[in-house]
Design a protein around this motif. Structure first.
Motif, PDB file in Angstrom:
ATOM      1  N   MET A 187      35.946  32.770  32.785  1.00 24.13           N
ATOM      2  CA  MET A 187      37.078  33.549  32.349  1.00 24.13           C
ATOM      3  C   MET A 187      37.458  33.218  30.908  1.00 24.13           C
ATOM      4  N   TYR A 235      43.584  32.166  41.210  1.00 29.31           N
ATOM      5  CA  TYR A 235      42.452  32.548  42.042  1.00 29.31           C
ATOM      6  C   TYR A 235      42.399  31.656  43.262  1.00 29.31           C
ATOM      7  N   GLN A 264      43.877  41.425  35.321  1.00 29.72           N
ATOM      8  CA  GLN A 264      44.157  41.077  36.710  1.00 29.72           C
ATOM      9  C   GLN A 264      45.352  41.901  37.156  1.00 29.72           C
ATOM     10  N   ILE A 273      35.589  42.204  39.711  1.00 25.95           N
ATOM     11  CA  ILE A 273      34.749  41.037  39.432  1.00 25.95           C
ATOM     12  C   ILE A 273      35.415  39.844  40.097  1.00 25.95           C
ATOM     13  N   LEU A 274      34.661  38.832  40.377  1.00 29.65           N
ATOM     14  CA  LEU A 274      35.168  37.618  41.028  1.00 29.65           C
ATOM     15  C   LEU A 274      35.805  37.923  42.381  1.00 29.65           C
ATOM     16  N   LYS A 275      35.215  38.860  43.125  1.00 28.40           N
ATOM     17  CA  LYS A 275      35.754  39.254  44.425  1.00 28.40           C
ATOM     18  C   LYS A 275      35.896  38.065  45.369  1.00 28.40           C
ATOM     19  N   PHE A 290      36.923  35.296  44.793  1.00 28.15           N
ATOM     20  CA  PHE A 290      38.069  34.472  44.421  1.00 28.15           C
ATOM     21  C   PHE A 290      39.405  35.187  44.617  1.00 28.15           C
ATOM     22  N   GLU A 291      39.386  36.368  45.226  1.00 34.40           N
ATOM     23  CA  GLU A 291      40.634  37.091  45.456  1.00 34.40           C
ATOM     24  C   GLU A 291      41.453  36.407  46.540  1.00 34.40           C
TER      25      GLU A 291
END
Length: 93
Positions: free
Chosen positions: A1, A20, A57, A75-77, A79-80
């Protein structure tokens, strides 16, 4: 990030970091961001992301149309945070 261009929201409830959830529910982490662009409305952040200014975000409902149309992708699914149910009550007039 830290290597991505970030678009942040300047509002009373926003923070200088993005939160996250670590995979496998191992807790949360916060990543400090240095935004390339700061806007005062979610719709502006979404539009800037669609135009390629950077990543943002936002809540799912704020980006749903852009994702459905193929203009944005998650992106970074992994980490949701877990979904939280929302219940609304509406008083009739």
């Amino acid at each position: 990030m830290t290597r991505l261009f970030c678009i942040s929201l300047d509002a009373a409830i926003t923070m200088p970091s993005w939160r996250y959830q670590l995979p496998d529910n191992r807790g949360n982490t916060h990543i400090d961001i240095a935004p390339r662009l700061t806007v005062n409305g979610s719709h502006c952040a979404v539009e800037a992301a669609v135009q390629g200014v950077g990543v943002t975000q936002q809540l799912h409902y704020q980006v749903k149309n852009a994702i459905d149309q193929g203009d944005l992708q998650v992106i970074l699914k992994a980490f949701e945070p877990d979904p939280i149910p929302v219940h609304l009550l509406h008083k009739t007039r």
